[in-house]
Design an enzyme around this catalytic site. Structure first.
Site, short mmCIF file in Angstrom:
data_model
loop_
_atom_site.label_atom_id
_atom_site.label_comp_id
_atom_site.label_asym_id
_atom_site.label_seq_id
_atom_site.Cartn_x
_atom_site.Cartn_y
_atom_site.Cartn_z
N GLY A 365 0.66 -1.25 0.23
CA GLY A 365 0.10 0.03 0.16
C GLY A 365 0.87 1.19 0.01
O GLY A 365 2.27 1.17 0.05
N PRO A 367 2.51 4.97 1.19
CA PRO A 367 3.09 5.50 2.53
C PRO A 367 2.06 6.01 3.41
O PRO A 367 1.45 6.45 3.10
CB PRO A 367 4.08 6.15 2.07
CG PRO A 367 4.57 6.15 0.55
CD PRO A 367 3.27 5.71 -0.06
N GLY A 368 2.18 5.61 4.65
CA GLY A 368 1.43 6.24 5.84
C GLY A 368 0.24 5.42 5.95
O GLY A 368 -0.71 6.12 6.66
N VAL A 369 -0.13 4.37 5.64
CA VAL A 369 -1.50 3.63 5.74
C VAL A 369 -1.43 2.58 6.94
O VAL A 369 -2.30 2.13 7.23
CB VAL A 369 -1.93 2.94 4.69
CG1 VAL A 369 -2.09 3.94 3.44
CG2 VAL A 369 -1.08 1.83 3.85
N GLY A 370 -0.16 2.71 7.52
CA GLY A 370 -0.25 1.76 8.67
C GLY A 370 0.26 0.35 8.64
O GLY A 370 0.03 -0.56 9.47
N THR A 372 3.50 -0.95 8.78
CA THR A 372 4.25 -1.41 9.81
C THR A 372 3.81 -1.39 11.23
O THR A 372 3.95 -2.25 11.90
CB THR A 372 5.60 -0.38 9.66
OG1 THR A 372 6.24 -0.22 8.63
CG2 THR A 372 6.65 -0.90 10.77
N SER A 689 -12.34 5.48 -17.13
CA SER A 689 -13.27 5.48 -16.15
C SER A 689 -14.17 6.89 -16.50
O SER A 689 -15.21 6.96 -16.10
CB SER A 689 -13.04 5.56 -14.77
OG SER A 689 -12.17 6.52 -14.51
N LYS A 732 -14.07 6.54 -4.71
CA LYS A 732 -14.96 7.85 -5.61
C LYS A 732 -16.56 8.01 -4.81
O LYS A 732 -16.82 9.14 -4.83
CB LYS A 732 -15.28 7.16 -6.96
CG LYS A 732 -13.99 7.05 -7.80
CD LYS A 732 -14.22 6.22 -9.07
CE LYS A 732 -12.75 6.22 -9.91
NZ LYS A 732 -13.18 5.63 -11.43
#
Length: 782
Positions: A365, A367-370, A372, A689, A732
């Site tokens: 995913g 960076p920063g989505v948790g 680790t 899309s 979306k």
């Protein structure tokens, strides 16, 4: 033949000017009246020797300033060299030529030219200034004594050389050159002697160099003597130690030294594999026979210490309470349902089976989505120790598998080192940034990980330093990556990939309220009674001050607001409850960094609201279309990718094919130009899309029917008007809800994806599922 031409210099002295083939020398200087062998390999130098042999065997030799230069010119050689006679020439099997040459006289180069494949020089003889007889006698005696002294120390020449030297006492220049040619001076020093035409100065320079060489040789001999003496002492000590050991063994006197008895005790107490136990016994027996002062003894002792210190069978007792584990995961992270579900499945199977091969999970995913922190929560939920190893920038295989013990300072790889550090062999092991590894001449670390991350092989993981099998199958490996593309295919095949998408605004709002604000209040020395964020203020920070997939910047902005409140409390020395509103956010964080999506104020023809997906979540995408008199051209602008441009062409083709049904002139394409534009032209955009949105905009502008500003749409269009499914629907729809959209048109095949949307948002949005473009127009056009 030697070419000779006579000329007069400014002083009127008649000199001889000669032209000879040139051979540049590398790292050597030839003195007149001395004979030496020269090995020649360069084509021009070989040709110069051949040219000299066909004439009268005369050649001019001078030294290169830089021996690395392959094609020297006049700037690359010393101007003063030696005219020489070739006495013997021998062609060797490898193509080089060995020439025996005898120096005749000094010469100074006037001109250098390339003569039909070889170098040739014009030169004049170097005039020598004679030395007075009385001064020569003193100089000769002093130099001879210094040379004799150097010979006594080094034995550089044979005794017969001195007899030949005595016969040259009446030739002062030749006497000095003969001695200079026998000494190991540097090339620069020899060249200085060759260039010196004043014979008296040459003797003084020669004396200085001999004295310097004698001093250097004396110091060198002293150093060698000290080293030899020290080695003899060590050998003597080792010999005596070995004798003492042999005597003790023969007499069977006394036990082992305390150091060995301590090691024996530790080995008996340590539970390890049978293979490791056998190896450590053999190494201990070797150590007993070694001198404690030897370097090999230190290596063996370190190896034994490593084997003893590893947690071969020491485990954490895993927690078997599934409900408690689920509560811990929910408490630490909002959302992330799929990773949590897979971890709970693993725990459930472990409870039933008691033993299971540790799975290898790969959390992918932005960076920063948790990723680790989720691995850390897994360790907490399962009751295991947590170990983390960052692989970002690792390019040496030895970082994973260790160095072999033959190398100085060798150590095991990071996996074994980490297990020793935490003291358990069944931790949750997080391999962070696995997509950031690289490879170079030292090996490929991703290939070394193949064994460690294969549940079928890691039971017998072999570290280069340990050289015994170590069981890694009890470890729960969790790897993290930002992209799957950079992970090698064989390594990716060994892992179970779990995608972690970027957080939506709805999720960020919940994370900020439930996790980030309490955490930052505590870190900034505040509590709930000092500051309280309103929902609108959190939403304002998310929309206007951050644009990311994770929540790192959101946390920084919240911390920035709280630091300013902490500053006010310290300055005024008063603590009171402060309500943080959107105005407070504007005051503390300044002007918004990002522009929020905004709906049109009224329904207009040719303007359609589409929906886009980014790593930072969903957002509205305005699509504009205008028509004008022209020749039927279709223009598409807004820094669009190839796929998006093709979608616009498909939309226009669909409109042309259905123009009669849509109430549009069938020949509109002959005299009408259409321009489709997607604003924010500096931002690249791509994907299929926006197909139905572009088609709706074209139909709207050609029929002059406005499109409802409260309707958003997303879907791919085909030439037959079918509406195909798209990705990123969750993000979306959340973006549409956050920006005041009331109705969203999507493909019928996306119906299954709506289950991921929170129920509260589904109730507030009218989601229309369509199969055909005609249904889209029915709902969109006013």
């Amino acid at each position: 033949m030697i070419k000779i031409s006579k000329f007069f210099n400014q002083d009127g002295i008649e000199k001889m000017k000669k032209t000879l083939p040139l051979v540049p020398l590398r790292d050597m200087v030839l003195f007149p009246h001395t004979t030496t062998s020269v090995f020649v390999g360069r084509d021009k130098s070989v040709k110069a020797l051949s040219e000299a042999m066909t004439a009268d065997k005369k050649i001019f030799l001078t030294t290169q300033k830089d021996p690395e230069v392959l094609k020297p010119n006049i700037q690359d050689v010393f101007l003063v060299g030696t005219e020489a006679r070739i006495t013997q020439l021998l062609r060797l099997p490898d193509g080089t030529v060995k020439a025996l040459v005898e120096g005749c006289a000094r010469g100074k180069i006037v001109k250098l030219a390339d003569e039909d494949g070889y170098l040739a020089v014009e030169y004049v003889p170097v005039l020598e200034t004679p030395i007075p007889e009385s001064a020569y006698e003193a100089a000769m005696r002093t130099v001879s004594e210094a040379f004799q002294n150097y010979f006594d120390l080094s034995g550089v020449v044979s005794k017969s050389f001195f007899k030949g030297l005595e016969g040259l006492s009446d030739q002062e220049s030749r006497y000095a050159d003969t001695i200079a040619s026998q000494l190991p001076f540097k090339v620069g020093d020899k060249q200085e002697l060759l260039e010196c035409g004043d014979i008296e100065k040459r003797f003084f320079l020669l004396l200085k160099l001999i004295q310097k060489e004698t001093e250097v040789f004396t110091i060198s001999q002293k150093i060698k003597g000290r080293v030899k003496e020290q080695m003899e002492k060590l050998q003597k000590k080792h010999y005596l130690n070995e004798q003492m050991r042999a005597i003790k063994k023969e007499m069977n006197d006394g036990g082992e030294p305390s150091e060995f008895s301590d090691l024996e005790k530790k080995i008996k107490q340590k539970r390890m594999s049978r293979e490791a136990a056998g190896v450590i016994r053999r190494e201990l027996d070797r150590l007993k026979l070694m001198s404690p002062m030897s370097s090999e003894a230190t290596v063996v002792r370190n190896y034994i210490d490593w084997l003893i210190s590893l947690p071969w069978f020491r485990k954490n007792r895993a927690k078997n309470d599934l409900k408690k584990a689920e509560a811990i995961l929910d408490q630490d992270h909002f959302g992330l349902e799929k990773p949590k579900e897979r971890i709970l499945e693993y725990l459930a199977v472990q409870i039933l089976v008691k033993k299971i091969k540790g799975p290898i999970l790969c959390l992918v995913g932005p960076p920063g989505v948790g990723k680790t922190s989720l691995a850390r929560s897994v360790a907490s939920a399962t009751g295991r120790a947590f170990a983390r190893m960052s692989l970002g920038g690792v390019r040496d295989e030895a970082e994973i598998r260790g160095h072999r013990r033959t190398y100085v300072g060798a150590m095991p790889g990071k996996i074994i080192q980490t297990l020793k550090k935490i003291g358990y062999n069944n931790p949750v092991f997080c391999l962070d940034e696995i997509d950031k590894m690289t490879s170079d001449f030292r090996g490929d670390p991703s290939s070394a990980l193949l064994e460690a991350l294969d549940p079928e092989q890691n039971k017998n993981f072999n570290d280069h330093y340990l050289e015994v099998d170590y069981d890694l199958s009890e470890i729960l490996f969790i790897t993290t990556a930002n992209t799957l593309y950079d992970i090698p295919a064989p390594l990716r095949d060994r892992m179970e990939v779990i995608q972690i998408p970027g957080y939506t605004e709805y999720e960020k709002e919940n994370i900020a309220t439930g996790f980030l604000v309490p955490k930052q209040l505590k870190e900034n020395g505040l509590d709930d009674s000092d500051a309280q964020f309103s929902k609108k203020s959190i939403r304002a920070i998310i929309k206007q001050y951050t644009r990311e997939a994770g929540v790192r910047n959101l946390e920084r902005e919240i911390s920035s607001v709280l630091r300013k409140i902490a500053t006010q409390i310290v300055k005024t020395d008063t603590r009171k409850r402060r309500q943080i509103t959107t105005n407070t956010v504007l005051k503390y964080l300044g002007q918004p960094k990002f522009r929020d999506s905004a709906l049109e104020k009224e329904d207009k023809a040719g303007i359609v609201t589409g929906l886009a997906w980014t790593q930072a979540g969903g957002q509205l995408l305005t699509i504009e279309a205008v028509s004008m008199p022209g020749k039927g051209r279709v223009m598409v602008t807004g820094k669009l990718g190839e796929v998006m441009k093709e979608s616009s062409q498909a939309a226009v083709s669909y409109v042309r094919s259905r123009s009669k049904l849509l109430g549009i002139r069938e020949d509109f394409y002959k005299d009408t130009d259409i321009h489709i534009h997607v604003p924010e032209g500096a931002i690249p955009k791509d994907g299929p899309s926006a197909g139905i949105a572009m088609c709706t905009a074209v139909v709207s502008i050609l029929t002059d029917k406005p499109v409802s500003r409260k309707v958003a749409m997303t879907g791919e269009i085909t030439l037959r008007g079918r509406v195909l499914p798209i990705g990123g629907l969750k993000e979306k729809l959340l973006a549409a809800h956050a920006n005041g959209i009331e109705k969203v048109i999507v493909s019928m095949e996306n119906q299954k994806d709506v289950q991921e949307i929170p129920k509260s948002i589904q109730k507030q949005l009218e989601i229309v599922f369509v199969d055909d473009m005609s249904q889209v127009l029915e709902h969109a056009l006013v």
